[in-house]
Write an enzyme that holds these catalytic residues in place. Sequence first.
Site, PDB file in Angstrom:
ATOM      1  N   GLU A  17       0.837  -1.204   0.000  1.00 21.18           N
ATOM      2  CA  GLU A  17       0.000   0.000   0.000  1.00 21.18           C
ATOM      3  C   GLU A  17       0.873   1.256   0.000  1.00 21.18           C
ATOM      4  O   GLU A  17       2.024   1.220   0.439  1.00 21.18           O
ATOM      5  CB  GLU A  17      -0.920   0.001   1.223  1.00 21.18           C
ATOM      6  CG  GLU A  17      -0.188   0.078   2.539  1.00 21.18           C
ATOM      7  CD  GLU A  17      -1.054  -0.255   3.746  1.00 21.18           C
ATOM      8  OE1 GLU A  17      -0.796   0.295   4.837  1.00 21.18           O
ATOM      9  OE2 GLU A  17      -1.970  -1.090   3.604  1.00 21.18           O
ATOM     10  N   ARG A  77       6.922  -5.226  15.389  1.00 22.95           N
ATOM     11  CA  ARG A  77       6.843  -6.663  15.630  1.00 22.95           C
ATOM     12  C   ARG A  77       7.531  -7.403  14.486  1.00 22.95           C
ATOM     13  O   ARG A  77       6.907  -7.771  13.507  1.00 22.95           O
ATOM     14  CB  ARG A  77       5.378  -7.100  15.751  1.00 22.95           C
ATOM     15  CG  ARG A  77       4.712  -6.583  17.026  1.00 22.95           C
ATOM     16  CD  ARG A  77       5.306  -7.259  18.261  1.00 22.95           C
ATOM     17  NE  ARG A  77       4.686  -6.784  19.485  1.00 22.95           N
ATOM     18  CZ  ARG A  77       5.148  -5.802  20.221  1.00 22.95           C
ATOM     19  NH1 ARG A  77       6.249  -5.160  19.846  1.00 22.95           N
ATOM     20  NH2 ARG A  77       4.543  -5.447  21.341  1.00 22.95           N
ATOM     21  N   ARG A 115      -1.133   9.457  16.662  1.00 27.16           N
ATOM     22  CA  ARG A 115      -0.334   8.263  16.965  1.00 27.16           C
ATOM     23  C   ARG A 115       0.125   8.238  18.418  1.00 27.16           C
ATOM     24  O   ARG A 115       0.439   7.184  18.963  1.00 27.16           O
ATOM     25  CB  ARG A 115       0.862   8.160  16.030  1.00 27.16           C
ATOM     26  CG  ARG A 115       1.865   9.270  16.171  1.00 27.16           C
ATOM     27  CD  ARG A 115       3.016   9.104  15.179  1.00 27.16           C
ATOM     28  NE  ARG A 115       3.824   7.944  15.516  1.00 27.16           N
ATOM     29  CZ  ARG A 115       4.333   7.109  14.623  1.00 27.16           C
ATOM     30  NH1 ARG A 115       4.106   7.286  13.351  1.00 27.16           N
ATOM     31  NH2 ARG A 115       5.066   6.093  15.002  1.00 27.16           N
ATOM     32  N   PHE A 161      -6.044   2.156   6.377  1.00 24.17           N
ATOM     33  CA  PHE A 161      -5.362   0.935   5.973  1.00 24.17           C
ATOM     34  C   PHE A 161      -5.657  -0.244   6.887  1.00 24.17           C
ATOM     35  O   PHE A 161      -5.177  -1.351   6.642  1.00 24.17           O
ATOM     36  CB  PHE A 161      -3.848   1.140   5.883  1.00 24.17           C
ATOM     37  CG  PHE A 161      -3.215   1.722   7.124  1.00 24.17           C
ATOM     38  CD1 PHE A 161      -3.059   0.993   8.283  1.00 24.17           C
ATOM     39  CD2 PHE A 161      -2.759   3.031   7.107  1.00 24.17           C
ATOM     40  CE1 PHE A 161      -2.459   1.526   9.407  1.00 24.17           C
ATOM     41  CE2 PHE A 161      -2.150   3.587   8.224  1.00 24.17           C
ATOM     42  CZ  PHE A 161      -2.004   2.825   9.387  1.00 24.17           C
ATOM     43  N   LYS A 194       8.364  -0.805   5.885  1.00 26.76           N
ATOM     44  CA  LYS A 194       8.214   0.393   5.068  1.00 26.76           C
ATOM     45  C   LYS A 194       9.379   0.495   4.096  1.00 26.76           C
ATOM     46  O   LYS A 194      10.529   0.222   4.448  1.00 26.76           O
ATOM     47  CB  LYS A 194       8.122   1.643   5.945  1.00 26.76           C
ATOM     48  CG  LYS A 194       9.242   1.818   6.959  1.00 26.76           C
ATOM     49  CD  LYS A 194       8.940   2.963   7.912  1.00 26.76           C
ATOM     50  CE  LYS A 194      10.021   3.081   8.981  1.00 26.76           C
ATOM     51  NZ  LYS A 194       9.712   4.137   9.985  1.00 26.76           N
ATOM     52  N   LYS A 236       2.632   4.513   1.093  1.00 25.63           N
ATOM     53  CA  LYS A 236       3.021   5.149   2.358  1.00 25.63           C
ATOM     54  C   LYS A 236       2.864   6.650   2.169  1.00 25.63           C
ATOM     55  O   LYS A 236       3.663   7.287   1.492  1.00 25.63           O
ATOM     56  CB  LYS A 236       4.456   4.804   2.768  1.00 25.63           C
ATOM     57  CG  LYS A 236       4.781   5.315   4.155  1.00 25.63           C
ATOM     58  CD  LYS A 236       6.178   4.973   4.586  1.00 25.63           C
ATOM     59  CE  LYS A 236       6.366   5.281   6.064  1.00 25.63           C
ATOM     60  NZ  LYS A 236       5.875   6.620   6.451  1.00 25.63           N
TER      61      LYS A 236
END
Length: 505
Positions: free
Chosen positions: A210, A367, A232, A296, A373, A212
């Site tokens: 997807e 994780r 965030r 997303f 990315k 960024k």
Amino acid sequence: MLFTRIIDTSSAVGATRSRKAKTEALRLLLADLQSADVSVVVSWLSGELPQGRIGVGWRTLADIDVPAAPDGVLTVSEVDDAVTAVASTSGPGSAARRRELLVDLWASATVQERKFLVGLMTGELRQGALEGVMTDAIAKAAGLDSGPVRRAFMLSGRLDATAVAALNGGEEALAGFGLQVGRPVRPMLASPAETLASAWADMGGDVSVEYKLDGARIQVHKLGDDVHIYTRTLREITDGVPELVELIRTLPCESVVLDGETLALNDGGRPRPFQETMSRFGAQSAHELLLQPYFFDCIHLDGVDLLDEPLERRLDALERVAPQHRIPSLVRPDADSAAAHFDAALDEGHEGVMIKSLSSIYAAGRRGKDWQKVKPEHTLDLVVLAAEWGYGRRTGWLSNLHLGARDPDGGDPIMVGKTFKGLTDALLQWQTEEFPKHERSRDEHTVYLNSELVVEIELDGAQTSSRYPGGVALRFARVLRYRPDKTPAEADTIDAVRALLMPST
């Protein structure tokens, strides 16, 4: 428990770079706490007051001139009660009353206790008890695996509440923390990929690829017509983004929790600069600059929690509830299609792509390799440690930045380089006005800052260096932008810098 015990533990944590030693010091303290003291002590050692901001600044505290107590006799509850009294004082004469309360507290505190309190009250306590270290310590003190503690923290967003549950009720109490619509969940993050091809191969092609976006992370909660939107860092911005609230209310569902990005577009549909998007987050009303949401992930839909479902199922839920607001993405593309999607993202003005395992569950923090990315250039989010006064055309402006990477074991940021490249006149002016608000000390040439500001740096890579304590230095670093949406605890680590070492080094 005596307050001085907290000071001793804080000093021990701050004196070592060993994550194991930090965790053990915190574990020993937590294991000895009375139940009533757990919440406040965990907050303190995480650098926060349970009462939040109490309207007391450094100058007020520095002006208190009373002899320090020779011995530590204050208890945890006495200190907490005193801070609560200060925080609750308001109205006519409140300044004088707050000073009286602080003088009484200062008269009972030792020199070391005062130092700790100043750092705590001014938001500048630096002892290395980062979230990850504290979470591990809570688990060990409670005799539990770290998994249930981390999950409870993800869902509650509060280390103090997580600690109380773990130490008083064990795994059963931790299981009581569920996803609650209207209460933000700590976000899942991504790790940098070496290349798009390597990330695709690592996951066997069973991925979503997807765009960024160069936007700001948002988490959206809807229950009926009640909508909440968080950043965030879990800060609520609902009142400042009415156009997003109105849009979310129209989604065809009763309840939903969505993860995504928001950004402002120009007339041509391309993303505006990140700083323009972030400028809306401090606003109390909408301006001409309107934000667009791009989602997303869907982690709850109409009474069903999806955190533990594979990403593929979560994407199906997202398609049902908000298909017109999905980030452009491909599911199970071949390697050539994934590369073409990456090129398309760049052509449209975005940062790159995210590549995600379709079998991954939603978990806070980085994780492994489940989310990666991919960007065309190396970028790092680093902490600003200091700035040097400029010379020549930059005389009178704070210019050359000292940059630090996060110590994953909770120590102070580790310096990895300097740069003044990429600083526009507007940024130079902003730095010169803003940096003194974060000043720790200064000399003739340099203003040293508390570790509070995060800046995104573009670089060619890294090289070994004996000049800096981490043994590594940035190559050809330049400033891209400041990241007011990130805290120093979210900056890239020294390990991320070392991973960019050039092959010849």
